[in-house]
Design an enzyme around this catalytic site. Sequence first.
Site, PDB file in Angstrom:
ATOM      1  N   ASP A   1      38.044  35.653 115.111  1.00 24.67           N
ATOM      2  CA  ASP A   1      36.743  34.986 115.106  1.00 24.67           C
ATOM      3  C   ASP A   1      36.072  35.205 116.458  1.00 24.67           C
ATOM      4  O   ASP A   1      36.697  35.017 117.511  1.00 24.67           O
ATOM      5  CB  ASP A   1      36.901  33.491 114.850  1.00 24.67           C
ATOM      6  CG  ASP A   1      37.468  33.190 113.475  1.00 24.67           C
ATOM      7  OD1 ASP A   1      37.477  34.103 112.630  1.00 24.67           O
ATOM      8  OD2 ASP A   1      37.909  32.049 113.250  1.00 24.67           O
TER       9      ASP A   1
ATOM     10  N   ASP B   1      33.953  27.527 100.692  1.00 25.47           N
ATOM     11  CA  ASP B   1      34.522  26.541 101.609  1.00 25.47           C
ATOM     12  C   ASP B   1      34.439  25.173 100.953  1.00 25.47           C
ATOM     13  O   ASP B   1      33.357  24.751 100.520  1.00 25.47           O
ATOM     14  CB  ASP B   1      33.760  26.540 102.932  1.00 25.47           C
ATOM     15  CG  ASP B   1      33.739  27.919 103.590  1.00 25.47           C
ATOM     16  OD1 ASP B   1      34.718  28.665 103.400  1.00 25.47           O
ATOM     17  OD2 ASP B   1      32.752  28.244 104.265  1.00 25.47           O
TER      18      ASP B   1
END
Length: 240
Positions: A8, A130
């Site tokens: 990330d 998500d």
Amino acid sequence: MIVIPAVDIKDRKCVQLVQGDPERKLVELEDPLKVAERWVDEGAEMLHVVDLDRAIYQKNTNVDIVKNIVSTLEVPVQVGGGIRTVEDGIDLIDAGAYRVILGTSAVKDPGIVEKLSKEVGKERVMVALDSKGGKVVIRGWRERTEHSPVDIGKTLEEKGAGSILFTNVDVEGLLRGVEIDTVKILVKELNIPVVASGGVSTYEDILKLKETGVEGVVIGSALYKNLLDLRKCIEISKGD
């Protein structure tokens, strides 16, 4: 099942956030490319790269780093973070991404999945679902929808999604273990591969996810905090 280390990127550094909060960094490392190369050297067969600045702030400050990673490494790289248009997706595929991950844009406008899959092929289009409290959340987990992951997953599968990345926000980044009930349902109800993410902190978690039938598992914080050894994770994922 394939083990996929997460890289990330925020402020041009490799980070791991707690519960997706940009102000709560569990890990911060210089040179994301070097980090990515480390995971490949340790046996990673695929990487998961997310541009957090593009996802959260719609800033393109890391795009050159992402493109450098996907063009340099010899393993497939799935890329997500702020991909909001068909052109964004094509640009990353052209740069060398194995597949691109659509999140908020796909949930808000499933038509983008249909258009992009026609341009690049459905196997190159992944959709991120998500989930928080059993409902899909978007916009960096800040906005809750009234739809379950299965409902949206079925819709996006029909539109041409080639795979699903499922993240359980309730356990993501907390290093307290996985929650597999929704994962099991998604694998059962959908006809496309599911990759699970969120909460993996023990080797037992990997075994639990493997038993659900997922295609892969994304692991972040547990690797960076040395709670898990990547080589051993891969060994477990490939065992009988």
